[in-house]
Structure formats: structure tokens, C-alpha cells
Write an enzyme that holds these catalytic residues in place. Structure first.
Site, PDB file in Angstrom:
ATOM      1  N   GLU B  72       0.812  -1.225   0.000  1.00 14.58           N
ATOM      2  CA  GLU B  72       0.000   0.000   0.000  1.00 14.58           C
ATOM      3  C   GLU B  72       0.842   1.271   0.000  1.00 14.58           C
ATOM      4  O   GLU B  72       0.540   2.233  -0.701  1.00 14.58           O
ATOM      5  CB  GLU B  72      -0.973   0.005   1.183  1.00 14.58           C
ATOM      6  CG  GLU B  72      -2.144  -0.956   1.029  1.00 14.58           C
ATOM      7  CD  GLU B  72      -1.808  -2.384   1.396  1.00 14.58           C
ATOM      8  OE1 GLU B  72      -0.695  -2.625   1.910  1.00 14.58           O
ATOM      9  OE2 GLU B  72      -2.657  -3.281   1.172  1.00 14.58           O
ATOM     10  N   HIS B 141     -11.321  -3.822   8.979  1.00 16.34           N
ATOM     11  CA  HIS B 141     -11.843  -3.744   7.616  1.00 16.34           C
ATOM     12  C   HIS B 141     -13.163  -2.975   7.568  1.00 16.34           C
ATOM     13  O   HIS B 141     -13.960  -3.186   6.661  1.00 16.34           O
ATOM     14  CB  HIS B 141     -12.083  -5.153   7.038  1.00 16.34           C
ATOM     15  CG  HIS B 141     -10.849  -5.935   6.745  1.00 16.34           C
ATOM     16  ND1 HIS B 141     -10.044  -6.446   7.720  1.00 16.34           N
ATOM     17  CD2 HIS B 141     -10.279  -6.296   5.563  1.00 16.34           C
ATOM     18  CE1 HIS B 141      -9.032  -7.110   7.156  1.00 16.34           C
ATOM     19  NE2 HIS B 141      -9.155  -7.032   5.859  1.00 16.34           N
TER      20      HIS B 141
END
Lengths: 338, 340
Positions: B72, B141
Site C-alpha cells: 500500500e 476492515h
């Protein structure tokens, strides 16, 4: 093309790395190395005299890696630099006057005084910026490589970073992506032995940063970072491979910063003897000695180059001092593009 | 026009899901501009973790719809590098939670490069961030982190609530010369709504008044704008006339629309999924308190935000952790009837 008066080819005992750099190019090399040294000496003196508001990170002693790694670059090629980036900036062709103006926080500095020493950029000149975050430029270089490839440009990107940055996750992510996509990038590590104060021997489990290239299936080359012709030769080969679609290279320049990390450094982590030993390996004097030994330049000719560089820096400093400060009414300008 | 062509009629009623609307915007942008490309984890043949990129890789090829390693920080930096050298990258961060791994590049680099370089660079990149709770994905999440980024000068942060706005705002974002973060609520991906054909823009920085009302103003964005609109319908049946403002953009924020509404209704409630304290509600409340609209308030401002807790897995707990329609109803009744 070498001029008729060029002596580089007429000295048979030279090593090939030195012979590969003709006299005219060498004059440019010496000029830039002196400019970097004198820029930073003047920066340091300005700081000592209280003329500088912020901090600075000097690369005195590391001039050969900056100039050598960029010698094969074209104007349109890119570099990404570090917090210790004055040398990279000058090596890529920046004007010392506008750099000094930036260092002094002035409106006609490269970044209008908004960036300072740690963020000098010259986007039009292919310098995509120094970076205040260790390893910050590494992933950005990947995007630059993707951009070059997508636009089918004949360009390469050189991203400088230190030994400390090679311990950041960004290093791993960037080298991996550059390798899987065969991007035209030279990863140039200036290993100056210390991440601020921590010796690389304590910070890394391998002896060389270049050893890490194995993990990314790219060439990893260790070079004496204080040996300009050697750095230039390694970088030239890497740039040629990158342009030909051969992908990235990790180059480790073993060098040393003769000054402290920044203005707060009291050198508690290294000895005077070590600093003195590296001072004797000064990349500028070493190159000059080799050139005179091979009778390519006379001491007088070398002195002329050095004096011209000093004059250029003196003028740059005057320009900066005489430059206007930014106007506070422009404070929030350029946060967004229209 | 007195008559509509058949195609126009069809277009006028055409419905797409939120995910399809985003995909359509990406396709339009990539058709129109070679510099636009999509990249991220599993955006290729997989079609994106939430199916948003779908078949785009088959339409545009692997050079423009690029699967990336799970890196990321690296891919966020790659977006910055591509953006400052002439490309228009659209980066998908698979779950918005993973942007925590990319903070350095988004906050230190993307947001600041233009300013630090004295205005001599542009960073035209878009980061797409599926966020929010409600899918049983638990604490790592399901977060709503948009307020963090709305705190950073140099970034733009948007949160469309409908398929129409998702397409129009994404097209605006891709065209924007600045880094734009688009937070897409995961629960919205399958919601349907009218989406016009072709290229159109919904401006960044402009809120939408979804329902006009006199009794109180409710401000929300993303799925909270949807829940608020549904709640307002029910409130109307009870005789409470709520004005609903869909914020759409957090930075820049359309304060004028909120203030004008408060001057009219004299009551304000802000609904948001992010954790209540130090969040969007605090900012909007403070902006009202600092403005002349404050004088129009007849009751304290109400913030209805996420609970002070990591998002839990259990569905009952998960629902309890963020404002639901019934929470909005209850809070609005109290505020409108003055028994807050």
C-alpha cells in the site's frame, strides 16, 4: 565529441573509468563538485552567523556520488533526492543562486521559500524534489518509472537514498515493484555509514545494501562512492541498461559525511580519527590528484575551475541575501492547483 | 422539448448500481484520456475485491488496469510519482483501513508536494477507498477514516452517497489537478439509482439539499445521507419537516449550504459513521458556533456519530456501533420536539 586539444585519450596509463570522461566533461564535473562543496560551506557559514532560520543536512564529502550518478543523465531525465540533497540538485543542473534563495526562505528561491533546504525541487529541470521523509522518494520513483514506460519516453529516473532508508519498508516495496515491471530506475544508495547516529553494522544484518538486490532479482553493485570515475562508470552502465528496457539497478556508493547529521549533531557516535581518515579520502582532491598525475590538468587549471566555482557561490549568496521574503498575504497560495 | 426520443427516455430511467456507476466513470475517463490508468490490488482479472473494476482489464488491457503487489505504501507513492510526471493515476486501496499503511505518501507527499515546491508541481491523482461498516468485516476492515484526511490541507476528500454522484464526482476527481480521496461505502456498492449516460460532472465541494424542510437540519454524507433521507420520510409522516443535506465533500466543505439551512430551521444534527469525538460533527458544530448562524439556533447542536469503540464483529454489536436509521429518527424527534 572530444576537442582536438582533449588529453583524455592520450594518457595510456589511465584506468578506463577515468579515460571515459573527456576533458570538457571533466571540467563540468569538477565545477559541480566544487559548487556543491562551496555551496554547503557557505550554507554552514551562513548558519553559524545566524542567517538561517531552519535546519540543513550537509553532504560535504559525498560530492562524487551525486555528480557521478547523474553524469550520464540527459536534461529530461529525472532525479529524486533526499534530505541531504544539495549535491543532487546542483549535479542535476540547478542554479546555486535560486537554491541559496530557497535556503534563505526567499520568494525567488526554487520553491518560493516554502520548502527550504529539505524540499528543494526543480521540476522543470527534472529534479522531482528533495524529501524530508527517509525513503520517501523510493515509491515515488516507481511511479515516475511507470509514467516513463506508459508515455514511451526515452528517460530514466535516479532516486537517491541513504543507508538508513534501505531499512524502511518503502525500500522493499519500491525495489520489488521496479523489478517486476522492469522500470527504468537507478536506485542510488549513498551509504555514509550512519543513519543519523546508528552505525549500519548495528542497523543491517547484511554487510552491503547492494546485497539486498538479490531479493529483487536486479543487479546490485558496490562502488567506492568517493571515486567519481568509478561511480560514473557504474551509473552509465545502469542507465544504458534501463534505457534499453533491462530494468532497474541498485547501486551502493560507499561514502561518508564529514559533517554531522544536522545542526544538533555533536558527533558522539564516531571518533575524530574516523572523520580525519575519511577527510583524507576527499573525493574532490582525490580526483584532482589523479588528473594532475596523468597530466590531464595542470594545478593552475584546476585552481581556475575552483576559483570560478567560488565566485559563482559568492554571487549566489549575494543574490539570496538581496532577495525579497515572501508576503504573508500569500500564505495559503499553492496549497491547491486550480 | 415536447417529445423525448426513445433513447432519452431509456437514459432518463436507466439505473445502475453504485459499483457499476464507478466502473462506468473509470471507463469514460480512460476512453477520453490516455493518461488515466487504474491500479491497485486485485483490480485486474479478479475485478476488484468489491467487483468495482469488473471487466475493465479486458477492455483496457493490463497496461492500464494494473494489478499491484500488496504494497500500500509503495503503490500510493507510485501514484504520486506518476501524477507529477504527466499521468492521471486512479489508485484503489482495497479496504480504506489499509490506507493506514499508505499515510506517509498521501499525507507527507501527495498533499504537500505542490505547496512545498512553490506551486511548481501538480499531483492529479485519485485514491478510491472502500470504507465503512456493516459487512461483518470487523475492526480492521470496517473503519470510517475520512475525517483524518479532511484535516490535511492539500487533499480533497469526497463521499458520494448515490450512483449518480459516484459517477459524476469520480469524473470530477479524475479531472481535478489535486489529490482527491473518494471514500466509497461498501454497503452502497449494490444500491441502485438513476445514472445518466455519458460524461457529466458533479462538482467537488458542493453539498446537495436532498429534502427541504423547516423544523430541523440533518447533515450527513455517504450512507448516512441515505439513512437520513429515509428517516426524513418517516419524520414527515409524524409531522416533523426535516431538511436533509448530503454533504458529499468533506474538504472542501460546503459550509454556506449548512449555514443557510440552520438559519432557516434553527436546529442542527450532524450524522456520521466515523467515531464521534474529534470528527466531522465537531467541525461542523464549531463552524456554526463561530458564524452568525449560531444566533439562529433554538437548541443545542446534536452530533450522532460512531461509538467510541473499534468496530465489532458480531452483527448486533456492529449495528449498535454506528448510527442506524432508527437512531437518526429518535435523535431527530428529540431535537425537533425540544426534549433533547
Amino acid at each position: 565529441m572530444k576537442a582536438d586539444t582533449d588529453t583524455s585519450a592520450r594518457r595510456p596509463n589511465q584506468r578506463p573509468e577515468l579515460a571515459a570522461i573527456d576533458d570538457e566533461t571533466m571540467r563540468g564535473v569538477l565545477r559541480k563538485m566544487h559548487l556543491i562543496r562551496k555551496f554547503e560551506e557557505a550554507a554552514e557559514a551562513s548558519y553559524m552567523r545566524g542567517l538561517i532560520h531552519g535546519t540543513m543536512h550537509l553532504s560535504i564529502g559525498q560530492e562524487a556520488s551525486a555528480v557521478g550518478a547523474t553524469l550520464a543523465l540527459m536534461d529530461e531525465d529525472y532525479i529524486l533526492s533526499t534530505h541531504r540533497g544539495h549535491g543532487h540538485c546542483i549535479a542535476k543542473g540547478a542554479e546555486p543562486a535560486r537554491m541559496f534563495a530557497e535556503f534563505f526562505g526567499k520568494e525567488n528561491g526554487y520553491c518560493r521559500g516554502r520548502g527550504g533546504s529539505m524540499h528543494i525541487a526543480d521540476v522543470d529541470g527534472g529534479n522531482l524534489g528533495a524529501n524530508g521523509i527517509v525513503g520517501g522518494g523510493l515509491p515515488i520513483a516507481v511511479g515516475v518509472g511507470m509514467s516513463i514506460k506508459a508515455q514511451k519516453l526515452d528517460r530514466v529516473a535516479v532516486v537517491f537514498f541513504g543507508d538508513g532508508a534501505s531499512n524502511e519498508g518503502a525500500f522493499h516495496e519500491a525495489l520489488n515493484m521496479a523489478s517486476i515491471w522492469k522500470l527504468p530506475i537507478l536506485f542510488v544508495c549513498e551509504n555514509n555509514k550512519y543513519g543519523m547516529s546508528m552505525d549500519i553494522g548495528r542497523a543491517m544484518a547484511v554487510p552491503n545494501v547492494a546485497d539486498r538486490a538479490v531479493a529483487y532479482a536486479m543487479p546490485g553493485v558496490v562502488v567506492d562512492g568517493n571515486d567519481l570515475p568509478a561511480v560514473a562508470a557504474v551509473a552509465r552502465e545502469a542507465a544504458e541498461r534501463a534505457r534499453a528496457g533491462g530494468g532497474p539497478t541498485l547501486i551502493e556508493c560507499k561514502t561518508y559525511r564529514l559533517r554531522g547529521h544536522s545542526k544538533s549533531d555533536r558527533n558522539l557516535y564516531r571518533t575524530k580519527e574516523e572523520i580525519e581518515e575519511w577527510r583524507s579520502r576527499c573525493p574532490i582532491r582525490r580526483l584532482e590528484a589523479e588528473l594532475t598525475a596523468h597530466e590531464r590538468f595542470t594545478p593552475e587549471a584546476l585552481m581556475t575551475i575552483e576559483e570560478a566555482a567560488q565566485a559563482e557561490i559568492d554571487a549566489a549568496l549575494d543574490f539570496a541575501k538581496a532577495s525579497p521574503d515572501p508576503d504573508p498575504k500569500d500564505l495559503t497560495r499553492d496549497v491547491y492547483a486550480d | 422539448m415536447s417529445t423525448l426520443t426513445e433513447a432519452a427516455v431509456e437514459s432518463a430511467v436507466r439505473e445502475l448500481t453504485y459499483a457499476e456507476a464507478i466502473r462506468e466513470a473509470l471507463a469514460i475517463a480512460m476512453e477520453a484520456d490516455e493518461r488515466v490508468f487504474l491500479f491497485g490490488e486485485d483490480v485486474g482479472v479478479y475485478g476488484g475485491a468489491f467487483g468495482v473494476s469488473g471487466d475493465l482489464v479486458h477492455r483496457f488491457g493490463t497496461e492500464r488496469v494494473i494489478d499491484t503487489p500488496i504494497s500500500e505504501l509503495g503503490i500510493a507513492g507510485a501514484a504520486v510519482g506518476a501524477a507529477i510526471t504527466g499521468m492521471k493515476p486512479v489508485l484503489e486501496i482495497q479496504f480504506s483501513d489499509f490506507v493506514t499503511l499508505a499515510m506517509e505518501q498521501i499525507v507527507n507527499q501527495a498533499a504537500k508536494i505542490r505547496f512545498m515546491f512553490g506551486g511548481k508541481a501538480k499531483v492529479p491523482m485519485v485514491v478510491r477507498l472502500p470504507g465503512g461498516s456493516g459487512t461483518g468485516a470487523a475492526a480492521q476492515h470496517s473503519q470510517s477514516l475520512e475525517a483524518w484526511f479532511a484535516h490535511v490541507p492539500g487533499l480533497k476528500v469526497i463521499q458520494p452517497s448515490s450512483p449518480h454522484d459516484a459517477k459524476g464526482m469520480l469524473l470530477s476527481a479524475i479531472d481535478d489537478p489535486n489529490p482527491v480521496l473518494i471514500f466509497e461505502h461498501k454497503l452502497l456498492y449494490k444500491t441502485k439509482g438513476h445514472v445518466p449516460e455519458g460524461d457529466y460532472r458533479v462538482p467537488i465541494g458542493k453539498a446537495a439539499v436532498r429534502r427541504e424542510g423547516r423544523d430541523l437540519t440533518i447533515v450527513g454524507s455517504s450512507i448516512m445521507a441515505v439513512r437520513t433521507a429515509a428517516a426524513a420520510q418517516k419524520l414527515a409522516e409524524e409531522g416533523i419537516d426535516a431538511e436533509v443535506i448530503d454533504l458529499r465533500s468533506l474538504r472542501p466543505i460546503d459550509f454556506d449550504t449548512i449555514a443557510a439551512s440552520v438559519r432557516k430551521t434553527h436546529r442542527l444534527m450532524v450524522v456520521y459513521e466515523g467515531v464521534k469525538t474529534m470528527g466531522i460533527g465537531a467541525e461542523i458544530s464549531a463552524m456554526i458556533a463561530e458564524s452568525d448562524a449560531f444566533d439562529f439556533l433554538d437548541a443545542p447542536i446534536v452530533r450522532l456519530g460512531g461509538a467510541e469503540v473499534p468496530l465489532p464483529y458480531n452483527p448486533v454489536l456492529e449495528k449498535a456501533a454506528v448510527p442506524q436509521e432508527e437512531d437518526i429518527l429518535a435523535a431527530a424527534r428529540r431535537l425537533a420536539r425540544g426534549d433533547a
